[in-house]
Write an enzyme that holds these catalytic residues in place. Structure first.
Site, mmCIF file in Angstrom:
data_model
loop_
_atom_site.group_PDB
_atom_site.id
_atom_site.type_symbol
_atom_site.label_atom_id
_atom_site.label_comp_id
_atom_site.label_asym_id
_atom_site.label_seq_id
_atom_site.Cartn_x
_atom_site.Cartn_y
_atom_site.Cartn_z
ATOM 1 N N THR A 1 0.706 -1.277 0.052
ATOM 2 C CA THR A 1 -0.094 0.114 -0.121
ATOM 3 C C THR A 1 0.811 1.249 0.104
ATOM 4 O O THR A 1 2.004 1.243 0.320
ATOM 5 C CB THR A 1 -0.875 0.032 1.225
ATOM 6 O OG1 THR A 1 -1.407 1.247 1.526
ATOM 7 C CG2 THR A 1 -0.143 -0.534 2.493
ATOM 8 N N ASP A 2 0.315 2.325 -0.539
ATOM 9 C CA ASP A 2 0.875 3.744 -0.418
ATOM 10 C C ASP A 2 1.071 4.145 1.100
ATOM 11 O O ASP A 2 1.793 5.044 1.473
ATOM 12 C CB ASP A 2 0.387 4.628 -1.425
ATOM 13 C CG ASP A 2 -1.163 4.998 -1.001
ATOM 14 O OD1 ASP A 2 -1.676 4.370 -0.099
ATOM 15 O OD2 ASP A 2 -1.724 6.004 -1.629
ATOM 16 N N GLU A 3 0.278 3.493 2.250
ATOM 17 C CA GLU A 3 0.324 3.878 3.463
ATOM 18 C C GLU A 3 1.645 3.712 3.998
ATOM 19 O O GLU A 3 1.771 4.378 5.182
ATOM 20 C CB GLU A 3 -0.967 3.436 4.238
ATOM 21 C CG GLU A 3 -2.300 3.790 3.353
ATOM 22 C CD GLU A 3 -3.456 3.248 4.193
ATOM 23 O OE1 GLU A 3 -3.228 3.297 5.477
ATOM 24 O OE2 GLU A 3 -4.612 2.980 3.439
ATOM 25 N N TYR B 1 -1.800 -0.705 10.986
ATOM 26 C CA TYR B 1 -1.954 -1.314 9.768
ATOM 27 C C TYR B 1 -0.719 -1.067 8.565
ATOM 28 O O TYR B 1 -0.030 -1.988 8.230
ATOM 29 C CB TYR B 1 -3.309 -0.885 8.981
ATOM 30 C CG TYR B 1 -3.253 -1.315 7.604
ATOM 31 C CD1 TYR B 1 -3.183 -2.354 6.998
ATOM 32 C CD2 TYR B 1 -3.282 -0.244 6.637
ATOM 33 C CE1 TYR B 1 -3.279 -2.744 5.442
ATOM 34 C CE2 TYR B 1 -3.282 -0.470 5.033
ATOM 35 C CZ TYR B 1 -3.281 -1.698 4.888
ATOM 36 O OH TYR B 1 -3.210 -1.980 3.347
ATOM 37 N N LYS C 1 2.243 -3.359 7.245
ATOM 38 C CA LYS C 1 2.550 -3.410 5.877
ATOM 39 C C LYS C 1 3.978 -3.039 5.532
ATOM 40 O O LYS C 1 4.697 -3.644 4.846
ATOM 41 C CB LYS C 1 1.580 -2.880 5.119
ATOM 42 C CG LYS C 1 0.005 -3.290 4.874
ATOM 43 C CD LYS C 1 -0.210 -4.671 4.573
ATOM 44 C CE LYS C 1 0.120 -4.697 3.123
ATOM 45 N NZ LYS C 1 -0.173 -6.124 2.452
HETATM 46 P P1 NAD Z 1 -9.599 -7.729 2.215
HETATM 47 O O1 NAD Z 1 -9.575 -7.224 3.870
HETATM 48 O O2 NAD Z 1 -10.840 -7.582 1.484
HETATM 49 O O3 NAD Z 1 -9.094 -9.298 1.908
HETATM 50 C C1 NAD Z 1 -8.119 -9.898 2.516
HETATM 51 C C2 NAD Z 1 -8.297 -11.490 2.581
HETATM 52 O O4 NAD Z 1 -7.024 -11.845 2.974
HETATM 53 C C3 NAD Z 1 -9.775 -11.944 2.992
HETATM 54 O O5 NAD Z 1 -10.140 -12.913 1.966
HETATM 55 C C4 NAD Z 1 -8.909 -12.711 4.149
HETATM 56 O O6 NAD Z 1 -10.048 -13.660 4.497
HETATM 57 C C5 NAD Z 1 -7.511 -13.039 3.706
HETATM 58 N N1 NAD Z 1 -6.848 -13.376 4.864
HETATM 59 C C6 NAD Z 1 -6.737 -12.682 6.053
HETATM 60 N N2 NAD Z 1 -5.788 -13.043 6.904
HETATM 61 C C7 NAD Z 1 -5.392 -14.258 6.401
HETATM 62 C C8 NAD Z 1 -4.460 -15.332 6.838
HETATM 63 N N3 NAD Z 1 -3.858 -15.014 7.905
HETATM 64 N N4 NAD Z 1 -4.272 -16.301 5.929
HETATM 65 C C9 NAD Z 1 -4.877 -16.443 4.923
HETATM 66 N N5 NAD Z 1 -5.706 -15.570 4.418
HETATM 67 C C10 NAD Z 1 -5.838 -14.360 5.127
HETATM 68 O O7 NAD Z 1 -8.378 -6.720 1.832
HETATM 69 P P2 NAD Z 1 -8.191 -6.137 0.389
HETATM 70 O O8 NAD Z 1 -8.729 -4.895 0.444
HETATM 71 O O9 NAD Z 1 -8.636 -6.924 -0.693
HETATM 72 O O10 NAD Z 1 -6.655 -5.903 0.162
HETATM 73 C C11 NAD Z 1 -5.609 -6.987 -0.350
HETATM 74 C C12 NAD Z 1 -4.171 -6.510 -0.209
HETATM 75 O O11 NAD Z 1 -4.163 -5.289 -0.864
HETATM 76 C C13 NAD Z 1 -3.901 -6.434 1.081
HETATM 77 O O12 NAD Z 1 -2.561 -6.801 1.314
HETATM 78 C C14 NAD Z 1 -3.756 -4.922 1.183
HETATM 79 O O13 NAD Z 1 -2.877 -4.410 2.191
HETATM 80 C C15 NAD Z 1 -3.419 -4.346 0.150
HETATM 81 N N6 NAD Z 1 -3.977 -2.995 -0.596
HETATM 82 C C16 NAD Z 1 -5.216 -2.837 -0.380
HETATM 83 C C17 NAD Z 1 -5.638 -1.253 -0.975
HETATM 84 C C18 NAD Z 1 -7.178 -1.121 -0.680
HETATM 85 O O14 NAD Z 1 -7.608 -0.165 -0.939
HETATM 86 N N7 NAD Z 1 -8.054 -2.022 -0.211
HETATM 87 C C19 NAD Z 1 -4.770 -0.523 -1.225
HETATM 88 C C20 NAD Z 1 -3.418 -1.022 -1.664
HETATM 89 C C21 NAD Z 1 -3.124 -2.183 -1.125
HETATM 90 P P1 TYD Z 2 -10.889 3.741 4.325
HETATM 91 O O1 TYD Z 2 -11.528 3.107 3.230
HETATM 92 O O2 TYD Z 2 -11.091 3.216 5.519
HETATM 93 O O3 TYD Z 2 -9.240 3.607 3.883
HETATM 94 P P2 TYD Z 2 -7.861 3.997 4.160
HETATM 95 O O4 TYD Z 2 -7.878 4.287 5.741
HETATM 96 O O5 TYD Z 2 -7.068 2.900 4.133
HETATM 97 O O6 TYD Z 2 -7.380 5.033 3.378
HETATM 98 O O7 TYD Z 2 -11.039 5.127 4.618
HETATM 99 C C1 TYD Z 2 -10.727 6.020 3.610
HETATM 100 C C2 TYD Z 2 -10.914 7.423 4.103
HETATM 101 O O8 TYD Z 2 -12.096 7.479 4.377
HETATM 102 C C3 TYD Z 2 -9.943 7.727 5.298
HETATM 103 O O9 TYD Z 2 -9.638 9.143 5.352
HETATM 104 C C4 TYD Z 2 -10.954 7.373 6.565
HETATM 105 C C5 TYD Z 2 -12.221 8.056 6.012
HETATM 106 N N1 TYD Z 2 -13.409 7.539 6.287
HETATM 107 C C6 TYD Z 2 -14.701 8.469 7.010
HETATM 108 O O10 TYD Z 2 -14.427 9.640 6.797
HETATM 109 N N2 TYD Z 2 -15.586 7.808 7.264
HETATM 110 C C7 TYD Z 2 -15.839 6.530 7.200
HETATM 111 O O11 TYD Z 2 -16.917 5.975 7.763
HETATM 112 C C8 TYD Z 2 -14.726 5.553 6.758
HETATM 113 C C9 TYD Z 2 -15.086 4.050 6.840
HETATM 114 C C10 TYD Z 2 -13.762 6.209 6.548
#
Ligand code: NAD
Ligand code: TYD
Length: 360
Positions: free
Chosen positions: A134-136, A159, A163
């Site tokens: 992630t960019d975070e 988180y 990561k």
């Molecule tokens: P998500 O929470 O929707 O899905 C995570 C999946 O991982 C789930 O299916 C869960 O059951 C599985 N999981 C969790 N713990 C596990 C374990 N110990 N063993 C096996 N499986 C396990 O997450 P997402 O949003 O799809 O994110 C996927 C990846 O992308 C993550 O690594 C996250 O850090 C990264 N990422 C997410 C975003 C975003 O905006 N969602 C952005 C950048 C990077």
């Molecule tokens: P989120 O979807 O949790 O992603 P991330 O924290 O990984 O960026 O949140 C996106 C942005 O939205 C973040 O600045 C927090 C804000 N947010 C709210 O203002 N209200 C909400 O109910 C949620 C879930 C997030």
């Protein structure tokens, strides 16, 4: 392209979309093996079409990535030659409430997978461990500036710290053991199948139910947003053509404040289900009346903005779904897929998991 790709976390949001995108890719003729522990964020229904349409090429193993012995068996059973590692605890708010699972899965789980790959691939060429991040990890920006691949890590939530830690381990395995790795750091994803705890699906579903739309702090925090299919197309480019040991930033080059997104979502939902026709809405109110500014998230990162010139220039990546179009598709998907939404909101999906996967 690889023959037997191990996808971790394939029942989650990005992983399930990745599996769909990869099967559609003409260069990929191999098998996908999905390891998922099926946490609250997983939904095997996300892949019901894949289970049906790719019976001979898709295999599911319910397993935790921290379980070295299980993963080792799976590596041997399927002759894994590529790992695409999505599995993680992914929600910042939950990491603030209870960080332990983030440390276990994101750090120890990644370590365990790396170690399995190292031990199984000692004699192997043409293998790859691709890590999704992630960019975070780069921290928080002020009004100006961007995250580059060279930006120093400065994670600020449990988180992002977990990561960041996993990214460091992946790089350490490249430098120390020559494990062939690539890493991508992507900005905020949105699209179908996202668990409704994240901003965009959470707000859409609250509007349908006529519930408040809680915006943290002043709503001016900024994120860069990318449609999930664009993220996954970029990952496929890196798997196919990325240089081993390198990191690639992926982003949608679309900076939006949270309040602007929530306002846009109110308009998009209203186009499809006007507030006046929504039986859950109080008479005379519109969706924007549901917006409520609430207590800020602790340590809330102010702004993320990503520079992704490297992947654009070196791997010819271009996103294809502009934000307004992606938001429209996403809103339509949540409004049309009521079975999926209801199964999540009622918790019914958990019973389904118990019934179908308790023996695995
Ligand atoms: P998500 O929470 O929707 O899905 C995570 C999946 O991982 C789930 O299916 C869960 O059951 C599985 N999981 C969790 N713990 C596990 C374990 N110990 N063993 C096996 N499986 C396990 O997450 P997402 O949003 O799809 O994110 C996927 C990846 O992308 C993550 O690594 C996250 O850090 C990264 N990422 C997410 C975003 C975003 O905006 N969602 C952005 C950048 C990077
Ligand atoms: P989120 O979807 O949790 O992603 P991330 O924290 O990984 O960026 O949140 C996106 C942005 O939205 C973040 O600045 C927090 C804000 N947010 C709210 O203002 N209200 C909400 O109910 C949620 C879930 C997030």
């Amino acid at each position: 392209m690889y023959n037997n790709i191990l996808v971790t976390g394939g029942c989650g949001f990005i992983g399930s979309n990745f599996i769909r995108t990869l099967f559609k890719n003409n260069n990929f003729k191999g098998n996908i093996i999905n390891i998922d522990k099926l946490t609250y964020a997983a939904n095997p229904l996300n892949l019901s079409d894949i289970e049906k349409n790719y019976k001979s090429r898709y295999f599911f193993e319910k397993s935790c990535i921290c379980n070295f012995d299980n993963t080792d068996k799976i590596f041997k059973k399927y002759n894994i030659d590529c790992v695409v590692h999505f599995a993680a605890e992914s929600h910042v708010d939950r990491s603030i409430e209870s960080p332990l699972e983030f440390i276990n899965t994101n750090i120890t789980g990644t370590f365990s997978l790396l170690e399995t790959a190292r031990q199984n691939w000692k004699e192997k060429k043409d293998v790859l461990f691709h890590h999704i991040s992630t960019d975070e990890v780069y921290g928080s920006l002020g009004e100006t500036g961007f995250f580059y691949e060279s930006t120093c890590y400065d994670p600020r939530s449990p988180y992002s710290a977990s990561k960041a830690s996993s990214d460091h381990l992946v790089r350490a395995y490249f430098h120390t053991y020559n494990l062939p790795v690539t890493i991508t750091n992507c900005s905020n994803n949105y699209g179908p199948y996202q668990f409704p705890e994240k901003l965009i699906p959470f707000m859409i579903l609250n509007m349908i139910k006529g519930k408040n739309l809680p915006v943290y702090g002043d709503g001016k925090n900024v994120r860069d947003w990318i449609y999930v299919d664009d993220h996954n197309e970029a990952v496929i480019k890196v798997i196919e053509k990325g240089i081993k040991g390198q990191t690639y930033n992926i982003g949608g080059e679309t900076e939006m404040s949270n309040i602007d997104i929530v306002n846009l979502l109110c308009e998009s939902v209203n186009d499809l289900i006007p507030a006046s026709e929504n039986k859950n809405m109080e008479k005379g109110k519109n969706y924007k009346d549901l917006i409520k500014f609430v207590k800020d998230r602790p340590g809330h990162d102010r702004r993320y903005a990503i520079n992704c010139d490297k992947i654009k220039k070196d791997l010819s990546f271009n996103q294809s779904i502009p934000f307004e179009k992606g938001i429209k598709k996403t809103v339509e998907w949540y409004l049309n897929n009521t079975d999926w939404v209801d199964s999540i909101l009622t918790g019914e999906y958990k019973n389904w998991i118990k019934k179908n996967y308790s023996d695995r």
